[in-house]
Enzyme design. Structure first.
Site, PDB file in Angstrom:
ATOM      1  N   ASP A  84       0.818  -1.216   0.000  1.00 26.37           N
ATOM      2  CA  ASP A  84       0.000   0.000   0.000  1.00 26.37           C
ATOM      3  C   ASP A  84       0.852   1.267   0.000  1.00 26.37           C
ATOM      4  OD1 ASP A  84       0.531  -1.171   2.689  1.00 26.37           O
ATOM      5  OD2 ASP A  84      -0.186   0.776   3.367  1.00 26.37           O
ATOM      6  N   GLU A 134       0.014  -1.014   5.775  1.00 24.30           N
ATOM      7  CA  GLU A 134       1.046  -0.491   6.679  1.00 24.30           C
ATOM      8  C   GLU A 134       0.843   0.988   6.925  1.00 24.30           C
ATOM      9  OE1 GLU A 134       4.940   1.241   7.914  1.00 24.30           O
ATOM     10  OE2 GLU A 134       3.742   1.674   6.146  1.00 24.30           O
TER      11      GLU A 134
END
Ligand SMILES: *[C@@H]1O[C@H](CO)[C@@H](O)[C@H](O)[C@H]1NC(C)=O
Ligand SMILES: *[C@@H]1O[C@H](CO)[C@@H](O)[C@H](O)[C@H]1NC(C)=O
Length: 544
Positions: A145, A210
């Site tokens: 991400d 994250e």
């Protein structure tokens, strides 16, 4: 990585470079090295295993072109996450499926020869089983991400174009951290293409939130790995980032007060009271920096004194001997600026506030959030206690009750209801204490090998040719997914290997990565895997 400071590789002298990595100490005195404060670890070169040398990554133009293409295509998939996602089946995660398809296309051999386990739908775990299962696996991690774009028209090149200008690869995720993900998979693909079979199991683990909190990705990967390999069952963890980690705490304040028409106001509305609270948090009891005997930055400073004496403050060598750790820390912070200050000191930032709905109505609910990054010498509980102690007299003054919500969600404030309103103090997620310090003394075989390979690789790259590379630990101001991996290994290194200035604008406009720096990082991944896979030759350490 959240709110990172990255200074992994500092060029200090024409002949000396310092490599700052997340080890929290430094190898102790080695007998053949008379630099007592900061000995150099022995260089470790992978044994002659018939594989091409790591230098190919920076010397072969075809590999360079291939990396530009792979990283560019990875950046083109907009795998952004917001702060509030909780369901991996949410439509917002659709680009991650596109990303998985892209990885299958870019890395066919890896997908054929490794075991790919998908956890919680989108987390990726690639396992290359070693022929010797008694050796603990190596765990390399990154995340899929990226943080969202505020306004794409502010960018010099569109954030999801993956533009390459001959030196820099531009775009969101180029340096945080699709570079790490693509670099790791490329190294594995390359090893497998050479018919390499690992002796020691290698695992690549890629979470997908994250930049949110990591619960969906790493939060599922870690317990799975602990189940399979046991607590402490991993040789080392290498994640993105820059060094050790502070703790973190998001304090939320929700103030509800009596509403009414704003033509008959109380002397202070809910907004005024929250303003006073935030002003007090920012001005009373300031946080102070501390650089005690065990702080990882101490070793880094000692190494700078030992190996780059003309480039450090002239008072520093004597100051490091002082046991007034607060005075020393303040002096270092004042000299080196805010980025260094916040490696030594807890940070506090009021990041969110909203309240009120209409120009003629008193605000009934006011919300604020204060973000803390907790320094190593403090705990989240201390930070919370400080805030509570500063807030209590203010709410009492305005006849507002104080309620503190514990981690378990239970209200524990007995101060209860006030005549004018009620303030609820809570935390957004469970506070995170500062990470355990990775043991990196000379007795740590894992550290000595890691540092020795690092030195060997970076002393060989053309851009640093002829320099001596010093490997030292430090601490970063943000956090990574490694908070979930604490149980798996004590040797957790957070380090996206790069030279200072090689990875720019992480989390903001014009994020970009120098492709040569990316290729050097691949050299390290490649040689780490080889050096931990079999025997290795150790060159004697030498002095500067
Ligand atoms: C984005 O930036 C451009 C150029 O600065 C500006 O014209 C536009 O209004 C901005 N858009 C938003 C949504 O803020
Ligand atoms: C680590 O181990 C402890 C003790 O077994 C356990 O309570 C904790 O949940 C584990 N942490 C993670 C992140 O899995």
């Amino acid at each position: 990585m959240r709110h990172p400071i990255l200074v992994p590789l500092l060029s200090l002298l024409p002949s000396v470079s310092a490599l700052t990595i997340p080890s929290l100490q430094f190898p102790l005195i080695s007998s053949s090295n008379n630099n007592q404060a900061c000995p150099l670890p022995a260089k470790i070169h992978p044994e002659d295993d018939g594989l091409h040398p790591a230098l190919n990554f920076v010397q072969d133009p075809r590999i360079r072109t291939q990396q530009v293409n792979r990283l560019s295509r990875a950046v083109q998939v907009p795998t952004t996450v917001s702060d509030y996602v909780t369901d991996p089946y949410d439509e917002a995660f659709a680009p991650f499926l596109t990303f998985h398809t892209l990885l299958e296309e870019l890395f066919p051999i890896t997908h054929q020869k490794s075991t790919l386990t998908k956890l919680n739908r989108l987390a990726l775990l690639y396992t290359l089983p070693g022929t010797n299962p008694s050796l603990k696996p190596l765990l390399f991690t990154a995340h899929q991400d990226v943080v969202p774009i505020v306004n794409a028209s502010d960018w010099s090149h569109p954030p999801f174009a993956g533009h390459f200008d001959g030196t820099w690869l531009w775009g969101r995720g180029a340096s945080d951290c699709k570079n790490v993900l693509i670099g790791l998979l490329s190294v594995i693909e390359d090893l497998l293409a050479q018919d390499w079979t690992p002796t020691r199991t290698v695992i690549l683990a890629f979470g997908f939130d994250e930049e949110s909190h990591g619960f969906l990705g790493a939060g599922h990967i870690a317990p799975y790995l602990e189940e399979v390999y046991g607590a402490g069952g991993v040789e080392f963890v290498l994640d993105e980032g820059g060094m050790g980690e502070k703790g973190s705490l998001d304090l939320t304040l929700t103030l509800t007060t009596r509403g009414g028409h704003s033509s008959i106001p109380p002397p202070h509305t809910g907004i005024g009271i929250i303003a006073e609270i935030i002003h007090t948090l920012e001005t009373a009891l300031p946080f102070t920096p501390v650089l005690d005997a065990t702080h990882p930055a101490r070793k880094k400073l000692q190494c700078q004194v030992a190996h780059s004496p003309v480039h450090v403050e002239d008072w520093l060598p004597a100051a490091l001997a002082d046991t007034d750790y607060a005075a020393l820390a303040e002096r270092v912070a004042a000299s080196r600026g805010e980025a260094v200050r916040f490696t030594l000191q807890t940070s506090q930032a009021a990041d969110l506030i909203h309240g009120g709905v209409k120009s003629n109505a008193l605000p009934e609910t006011v919300f604020a959030l204060v973000n803390y990054r907790v320094a190593l010498h403090q705990t989240p509980e201390e930070v919370l206690e400080r805030a509570r102690g500063l807030i209590a007299p203010i709410v009492e003054k305005y006849d507002v009750g104080l309620v503190v919500v514990g981690d378990d969600g239970d209200e524990e404030g007995e101060e209860g209801e006030g005549g004018f309103g009620r303030l609820v103090l809570s935390t957004l997620a469970e506070p995170l204490r500062p990470a355990p310090v990775s043991p990196t003394h000379e007795e740590s075989a894992v550290w000595m090998r890691f540092a020795g390979v690092t030195r060997d690789v970076f002393e060989s790259v053309p851009s640093l040719k002829g320099k001596t590379v010093v490997v030292a630990g430090d601490i970063m101001t943000g956090n990574t997914d490694t908070r979930f991996y604490w149980n798996l290994s004590e040797n957790i290194y957070r380090w996206s290997p790069s030279r200072v200035g090689g990875a720019l604008n992480i989390h903001t406009v014009d994020e970009r990565l120098a492709i040569d720096v990316h290729l050097e990082a691949m050299m390290l991944y490649y040689d780490l895997i080889r050096a931990f896979d079999g025997d290795h030759t150790v060159e004697p350490a030498h002095d500067l």
